[in-house]
Structure formats: C-alpha cells, structure tokens
Design an enzyme around this catalytic site. Structure first.
Site, PDB file in Angstrom:
ATOM      1  N   SER A   1       0.895  -1.255   0.139  1.00 32.96           N
ATOM      2  CA  SER A   1       0.059  -0.051   0.093  1.00 32.96           C
ATOM      3  C   SER A   1       0.875   1.340  -0.047  1.00 32.96           C
ATOM      4  O   SER A   1       2.097   1.199   0.542  1.00 32.96           O
ATOM      5  CB  SER A   1      -0.874  -0.049   1.255  1.00 32.96           C
ATOM      6  OG  SER A   1      -1.420   1.198   1.528  1.00 32.96           O
ATOM      7  N   TYR A  54      -1.649  -1.143  10.885  1.00 27.75           N
ATOM      8  CA  TYR A  54      -1.684  -1.598   9.650  1.00 27.75           C
ATOM      9  C   TYR A  54      -0.724  -1.421   8.544  1.00 27.75           C
ATOM     10  O   TYR A  54       0.061  -2.087   8.142  1.00 27.75           O
ATOM     11  CB  TYR A  54      -3.192  -0.988   9.031  1.00 27.75           C
ATOM     12  CG  TYR A  54      -3.201  -1.350   7.428  1.00 27.75           C
ATOM     13  CD1 TYR A  54      -3.342  -2.584   6.976  1.00 27.75           C
ATOM     14  CD2 TYR A  54      -2.981  -0.214   6.610  1.00 27.75           C
ATOM     15  CE1 TYR A  54      -3.568  -2.875   5.622  1.00 27.75           C
ATOM     16  CE2 TYR A  54      -3.201  -0.553   5.158  1.00 27.75           C
ATOM     17  CZ  TYR A  54      -3.439  -1.820   4.652  1.00 27.75           C
ATOM     18  OH  TYR A  54      -3.494  -2.211   3.541  1.00 27.75           O
ATOM     19  N   LYS A 103       2.349  -3.800   6.788  1.00 28.07           N
ATOM     20  CA  LYS A 103       2.897  -3.828   5.311  1.00 28.07           C
ATOM     21  C   LYS A 103       4.262  -3.642   5.309  1.00 28.07           C
ATOM     22  O   LYS A 103       5.232  -4.261   4.418  1.00 28.07           O
ATOM     23  CB  LYS A 103       1.902  -2.777   4.560  1.00 28.07           C
ATOM     24  CG  LYS A 103       0.707  -3.174   4.486  1.00 28.07           C
ATOM     25  CD  LYS A 103       0.207  -4.270   3.581  1.00 28.07           C
ATOM     26  CE  LYS A 103      -1.240  -4.515   3.510  1.00 28.07           C
ATOM     27  NZ  LYS A 103      -1.503  -5.945   2.722  1.00 28.07           N
TER      28      LYS A 103
HETATM   29  P1  NAD Z   1     -10.834  -7.306   1.497  1.00 30.16           P
HETATM   30  O1  NAD Z   1     -10.955  -7.180   2.649  1.00 30.16           O
HETATM   31  O2  NAD Z   1     -11.984  -7.175   0.515  1.00 30.16           O
HETATM   32  O3  NAD Z   1     -10.145  -8.656   0.934  1.00 30.16           O
HETATM   33  C1  NAD Z   1      -9.358  -9.593   1.619  1.00 30.16           C
HETATM   34  C2  NAD Z   1      -9.556 -10.864   1.612  1.00 30.16           C
HETATM   35  O4  NAD Z   1      -8.896 -11.612   2.484  1.00 30.16           O
HETATM   36  C3  NAD Z   1     -11.171 -11.184   2.188  1.00 30.16           C
HETATM   37  O5  NAD Z   1     -11.996 -12.061   1.402  1.00 30.16           O
HETATM   38  C4  NAD Z   1     -10.821 -12.029   3.524  1.00 30.16           C
HETATM   39  O6  NAD Z   1     -12.107 -12.637   3.975  1.00 30.16           O
HETATM   40  C5  NAD Z   1      -9.432 -12.552   3.101  1.00 30.16           C
HETATM   41  N1  NAD Z   1      -8.703 -12.964   4.406  1.00 30.16           N
HETATM   42  C6  NAD Z   1      -8.074 -12.036   5.388  1.00 30.16           C
HETATM   43  N2  NAD Z   1      -7.554 -12.513   6.336  1.00 30.16           N
HETATM   44  C7  NAD Z   1      -7.447 -13.870   5.913  1.00 30.16           C
HETATM   45  C8  NAD Z   1      -6.794 -15.013   6.402  1.00 30.16           C
HETATM   46  N3  NAD Z   1      -6.126 -15.002   7.681  1.00 30.16           N
HETATM   47  N4  NAD Z   1      -7.009 -16.207   5.812  1.00 30.16           N
HETATM   48  C9  NAD Z   1      -7.605 -16.319   4.469  1.00 30.16           C
HETATM   49  N5  NAD Z   1      -8.391 -15.407   3.886  1.00 30.16           N
HETATM   50  C10 NAD Z   1      -8.339 -14.191   4.697  1.00 30.16           C
HETATM   51  O7  NAD Z   1      -9.711  -6.332   0.983  1.00 30.16           O
HETATM   52  P2  NAD Z   1      -9.203  -5.825  -0.386  1.00 30.16           P
HETATM   53  O8  NAD Z   1      -9.493  -4.241  -0.420  1.00 30.16           O
HETATM   54  O9  NAD Z   1      -9.524  -6.611  -1.443  1.00 30.16           O
HETATM   55  O10 NAD Z   1      -7.565  -5.810  -0.087  1.00 30.16           O
HETATM   56  C11 NAD Z   1      -6.797  -6.813  -0.408  1.00 30.16           C
HETATM   57  C12 NAD Z   1      -5.156  -6.478  -0.169  1.00 30.16           C
HETATM   58  O11 NAD Z   1      -4.680  -5.251  -0.626  1.00 30.16           O
HETATM   59  C13 NAD Z   1      -4.917  -6.288   1.495  1.00 30.16           C
HETATM   60  O12 NAD Z   1      -3.709  -7.079   1.848  1.00 30.16           O
HETATM   61  C14 NAD Z   1      -4.924  -5.032   1.588  1.00 30.16           C
HETATM   62  O13 NAD Z   1      -4.170  -4.697   2.744  1.00 30.16           O
HETATM   63  C15 NAD Z   1      -4.515  -4.398   0.341  1.00 30.16           C
HETATM   64  N6  NAD Z   1      -4.880  -3.040   0.082  1.00 30.16           N
HETATM   65  C16 NAD Z   1      -5.829  -2.594  -0.074  1.00 30.16           C
HETATM   66  C17 NAD Z   1      -6.341  -1.391  -0.538  1.00 30.16           C
HETATM   67  C18 NAD Z   1      -7.705  -1.009  -0.442  1.00 30.16           C
HETATM   68  O14 NAD Z   1      -7.879   0.239  -0.328  1.00 30.16           O
HETATM   69  N7  NAD Z   1      -8.660  -1.539  -0.663  1.00 30.16           N
HETATM   70  C19 NAD Z   1      -5.239  -0.348  -0.406  1.00 30.16           C
HETATM   71  C20 NAD Z   1      -3.982  -0.819  -0.222  1.00 30.16           C
HETATM   72  C21 NAD Z   1      -3.539  -2.016  -0.140  1.00 30.16           C
HETATM   73  C1  UD1 Z   2      -6.978   5.216   3.764  1.00 31.26           C
HETATM   74  C2  UD1 Z   2      -6.133   4.593   4.793  1.00 31.26           C
HETATM   75  C3  UD1 Z   2      -4.787   3.742   4.166  1.00 31.26           C
HETATM   76  C4  UD1 Z   2      -5.113   3.006   2.885  1.00 31.26           C
HETATM   77  C5  UD1 Z   2      -6.118   3.757   2.024  1.00 31.26           C
HETATM   78  C6  UD1 Z   2      -6.655   2.978   0.723  1.00 31.26           C
HETATM   79  C7  UD1 Z   2      -6.636   5.809   6.738  1.00 31.26           C
HETATM   80  C8  UD1 Z   2      -5.965   6.729   7.693  1.00 31.26           C
HETATM   81  N1  UD1 Z   2      -5.685   5.601   5.672  1.00 31.26           N
HETATM   82  O1  UD1 Z   2      -6.309   6.300   3.376  1.00 31.26           O
HETATM   83  O2  UD1 Z   2      -4.105   3.263   4.998  1.00 31.26           O
HETATM   84  O3  UD1 Z   2      -4.124   2.706   2.474  1.00 31.26           O
HETATM   85  O4  UD1 Z   2      -7.400   4.165   2.654  1.00 31.26           O
HETATM   86  O5  UD1 Z   2      -7.269   2.025   1.087  1.00 31.26           O
HETATM   87  O6  UD1 Z   2      -7.828   5.335   7.006  1.00 31.26           O
HETATM   88  N2  UD1 Z   2     -12.735  11.540   3.567  1.00 31.26           N
HETATM   89  C9  UD1 Z   2     -13.764  12.659   4.104  1.00 31.26           C
HETATM   90  N3  UD1 Z   2     -14.957  11.964   4.361  1.00 31.26           N
HETATM   91  C10 UD1 Z   2     -14.866  10.484   4.541  1.00 31.26           C
HETATM   92  C11 UD1 Z   2     -13.847   9.730   4.084  1.00 31.26           C
HETATM   93  C12 UD1 Z   2     -12.607  10.062   3.743  1.00 31.26           C
HETATM   94  O7  UD1 Z   2     -13.422  13.731   3.803  1.00 31.26           O
HETATM   95  O8  UD1 Z   2     -16.146  10.122   5.252  1.00 31.26           O
HETATM   96  C13 UD1 Z   2     -11.446  12.056   3.002  1.00 31.26           C
HETATM   97  C14 UD1 Z   2      -9.949  11.826   3.814  1.00 31.26           C
HETATM   98  O9  UD1 Z   2      -9.891  12.663   4.780  1.00 31.26           O
HETATM   99  C15 UD1 Z   2      -9.022  11.748   2.608  1.00 31.26           C
HETATM  100  C16 UD1 Z   2      -9.927  11.459   1.400  1.00 31.26           C
HETATM  101  O10 UD1 Z   2     -11.246  11.319   1.625  1.00 31.26           O
HETATM  102  O11 UD1 Z   2      -8.791  13.220   2.399  1.00 31.26           O
HETATM  103  C17 UD1 Z   2      -9.702   9.819   1.154  1.00 31.26           C
HETATM  104  O12 UD1 Z   2      -9.879   9.075   2.419  1.00 31.26           O
HETATM  105  P1  UD1 Z   2      -9.959   7.400   2.293  1.00 31.26           P
HETATM  106  O13 UD1 Z   2     -10.720   6.832   1.459  1.00 31.26           O
HETATM  107  O14 UD1 Z   2     -10.314   7.092   3.833  1.00 31.26           O
HETATM  108  O15 UD1 Z   2      -8.621   7.085   2.111  1.00 31.26           O
HETATM  109  P2  UD1 Z   2      -7.172   7.377   2.541  1.00 31.26           P
HETATM  110  O16 UD1 Z   2      -7.037   8.676   3.463  1.00 31.26           O
HETATM  111  O17 UD1 Z   2      -5.929   7.666   1.494  1.00 31.26           O
END
Ligand code: NAD
Ligand code: UD1
Length: 332
Positions: A123, A147, A151
């Site tokens: 991330s 979190y 990572k």
């Molecule tokens: P998500 O929660 O939708 O998907 C994660 C999946 O992993 C789920 O289906 C959950 O059931 C499964 N899971 C969790 N722990 C497990 C375990 N111990 N064993 C087996 N399965 C397990 O999340 P996502 O948004 O799809 O994110 C996927 C990956 O990308 C994560 O590692 C997350 O940290 C990373 N990531 C997500 C974002 C985002 O904004 N969505 C941003 C940066 C990084």
């Molecule tokens: C969040 C996570 C980050 C993760 C990223 C992508 C936090 C502190 N950080 O970051 O670790 O990698 O999501 O999934 O949670 N906002 C509003 N109102 C809301 C929600 C968000 O104003 O109800 C604003 C936030 O202040 C920010 C922007 O929208 O400026 C995006 O927020 P968000 O979607 O939570 O993502 P990140 O802050 O980038």
C-alpha cells in the site's frame, strides 16, 4: 494455475476475473472473514468459469500447504489480510497475527512446495507522510499505524527472503486508492458497517442510505483545502497483477512498484464527479481533520509503465459510474 489468497475480497475478486479472462486457472484460498463465498459465483457469471475454492485461513499452515500443493500452482497472488487502519490501532495484535504471521506462514508453505513466485498487495501507506510528491518507489518508508507497520514488516521480510535466495520472484505492488467496480455490476466493494473510505461513503449518501458526507478538513495545503488522493479503478489495479506475473516469468527479482494513476483528486472533486455520474446530490458538511490523515498523496506511476508496460486506463468518470452501478444494483 495461480493460487490467490484473499481472492473473494474486493481487489482479489476483480483480479480473479482478469486472470480467468486471460486464460489462467485460479484457486482461491479465503477464510471469508471479510467476504462472501457467493462472490465466486459472480466471478463465474462474469467469466464463464469458476475458480476452484478452498476455504481456509492462511495462518493454518497444514491446510494452506495442502491446498497450495493440490492446486499445482506455480505462482501466488497474496491479497489476504486485514486492512482497516482504525481497527489496527485498537487491535494491533490482530494485524500482526493476520498480516505478518499469515504472510510468514504463506512463505513457509511456498518454500515447502517450491513455489517461489509471489505478487504481494502492499500500500502507498508505507510512504508515511510524503516528503515529496509525486511518490517514487525510492521515497523513504515509514508507518503511522499498525496496519501500515504490518505492510512494512512484510515488505522487509520479502526483501530479506529474496536476498537469501535469489531464485524468488517477488513483485511488491503498492496500491494507491482503489475505487470503482466491475462494469457488470456483479462484484464491487462491500464494506461492513460504516465505510471508512471516501468513495463507498459517497456512494451510500448518493443512494440515500446516509444523510451527508463529512468532509474531514478543508484547511489542507491543497487547491481547494480538502485532501488529495490518487484514486485508481480496481479493474486497472487487477490488470496490473497480470502484468506483474508476466514480468516475474522473465525476471527473478524482488521489486516494489507503485500502482496509481499519477493524478490526485480532492474530496470535493470526487464528490462532484460522483454527483455527475450518479445524477444524485451528495450533501456534505465540513468536519475537523481526521486523525492521522495527510494532505496529499499521489503516485509517480512511471516505473510500472517502464517495467510492466502497465498504465491505468480508466478515468474518474468510469470510477464513479462503475461504483454507482454496483451500489445501485447490489444494495439498492
Ligand atoms: P478485502 O478485505 O476485501 O479482501 C481481503 C480478503 O482476504 C477477504 O476476502 C478476506 O476474507 C480474506 N482474508 C483476510 N484474512 C485472511 C486469512 N487470515 N486467511 C484467509 N483469508 C483471509 O480487502 P481488499 O480491499 O481486497 O484488499 C486486498 C489486499 O490489498 C489487502 O492485503 C489490503 O491490505 C491491500 N490493500 C488494499 C487497499 C484498499 O484500499 N482496498 C489499499 C492498499 C492495499
Ligand atoms: C485510507 C487509509 C490507508 C489506505 C487507503 C486506501 C486511513 C487513515 N488511511 O487512506 O491506510 O491505504 O485508505 O484504502 O484510513 N474523507 C472524507 N470523508 C470521509 C472519508 C474520507 O473527507 O467520510 C477524505 C479523507 O480525509 C481523505 C480522502 O477522503 O482526504 C480519502 O480518504 P480514504 O478513502 O479513507 O483514503 P486514505 O485517507 O487515502
């Protein structure tokens, strides 16, 4: 065959679609702690082919190793993990357990099965508070919450592993802000409870499920004072994983690569784009800054272009239109 941990989740399910569309066989290993098995039926409806499903926890070494061996996979994409920043502050051990220990168990199982190709979901949070923008992969790394720390620890573990055995092929993909959904409207992000992230919250306001959006601060040093982020369509993100696998087939390396668009949008910019895409008003009120938030964060995505031949293709309108279709069709 590709072994996909967390393949039933938001990003993982979109990756499964693109892998299957590219002609690859997929085994999903997921414990459904944040997803539903039904998602894989939807993946099958989109692609015409169901992934093989094994329900299990990546911390269960025996089950994981058995599933990986039985799958015959030569590569793993590792999405499984917990991802809620606030929850990680409340319960850090759950994050070290699920994310760090889970990944350690996965790497041990891969070693035993002699599977040494891995694409890992990292991330942009590993850059901490940006010292300079856009963010390049050589920007100093830091974490501001458990979190993010999980990572960072995993990234270091992967770099150490590759140093110890250069036969490993590892792609560390640093995602910026994934949004949107598949154009079919069949899969998308399904946050439990109140969404923390901006776009799911905006979508629920547009759908009338919530009264208004809280804009967390409008006094940042950004063009309109609200936070700026690099939102990327989840299908573009999914396609980045395919490109990473293609590169790893040719290169034994361990590299971190940004997956973002390189363009930052403000909270108000996103809100207006969503109003346009949905045709619905999104009322908002300005509230105090959210603890731990940064002013602006966006990628330099040029390494992904030069190494993977990948760039994000879907624009803000597509992100909002697809998120709205999913919100409307699924949750009504
Ligand atoms: P998500 O929660 O939708 O998907 C994660 C999946 O992993 C789920 O289906 C959950 O059931 C499964 N899971 C969790 N722990 C497990 C375990 N111990 N064993 C087996 N399965 C397990 O999340 P996502 O948004 O799809 O994110 C996927 C990956 O990308 C994560 O590692 C997350 O940290 C990373 N990531 C997500 C974002 C985002 O904004 N969505 C941003 C940066 C990084
Ligand atoms: C969040 C996570 C980050 C993760 C990223 C992508 C936090 C502190 N950080 O970051 O670790 O990698 O999501 O999934 O949670 N906002 C509003 N109102 C809301 C929600 C968000 O104003 O109800 C604003 C936030 O202040 C920010 C922007 O929208 O400026 C995006 O927020 P968000 O979607 O939570 O993502 P990140 O802050 O980038």
């Amino acid at each position: 065959m590709i072994f996909v941990t967390g393949g039933a989740g938001y990003i993982g399910s979109h990756a499964c679609v693109e892998l299957i569309n590219a002609g690859l066989d997929v085994t999903v290993f997921d414990n459904f702690c944040n997803s539903q098995p039904d998602v894989l039926t939807r993946v099958a409806r989109i692609t015409g082919k169901a992934p093989t499903l094994v329900q299990g926890d990546i911390r269960d070494s025996a089950a994981l190793e058995a599933a990986l061996r039985a799958s015959g996979a030569r590569a793993v994409i590792h999405f499984a993990g917990l991802k809620a920043v606030g929850e990680s502050v409340q319960n850090p051990l759950a994050y070290y357990d699920n994310n760090v220990l889970g990944t350690l168990r996965l790497l041990q199982a891969m070693t035993k099965c002699d599977v040494k190709t891995l694409v890992f979901s990292s991330s942009a949070t590993v850059y901490g508070d940006p010292q300079r923008l856009p963010l390049t992969e050589d920007h100093p790394l830091s974490a501001t919450n458990p979190y993010g720390q999980s990572k960072l620890v995993i990234e270091e573990m992967l770099r150490d592993l590759h140093r110890s055995d250069p036969a490993w092929r590892i792609s560390i993909l640093r995602y910026f802000n994934p949004v949107g959904a598949h154009t079919s409207g069949l899969i998308g992000e399904d946050p439990q409870g109140t969404p923390n992230n901006l776009l799911p919250y905006v979508a629920q306001v547009a759908a009338g499920r919530r009264a208004f959006l809280n804009v967390w601060g409008n006094d940042y040093d950004t063009p309109d004072g609200t936070g700026v982020r690099d939102y990327i369509h989840v299908v573009d993100l999914a396609l980045g994983h395919l490109k990473a696998l293609q590169r790893l087939a040719l290169h034994a390396e361990c590299r971190a690569i940004n997956l973002g668009t390189g363009v930052g949008y403000s909270v108000l910019g996103m809100l207006r784009a969503f109003e346009q895409a949905s045709g619905k008003p999104v009322p908002y009120q300005v509230a105090p800054r959210r603890a731990g938030d940064i002013a602006a964060c966006y990628a330099d995505p040029s390494l992904a272009l030069s190494l993977l031949g990948w760039r994000a293709e879907r624009d803000l309108t597509a992100m909002c239109t697809d998120a709205w279709r999913w919100q409307s069709s699924e949750k009504g």
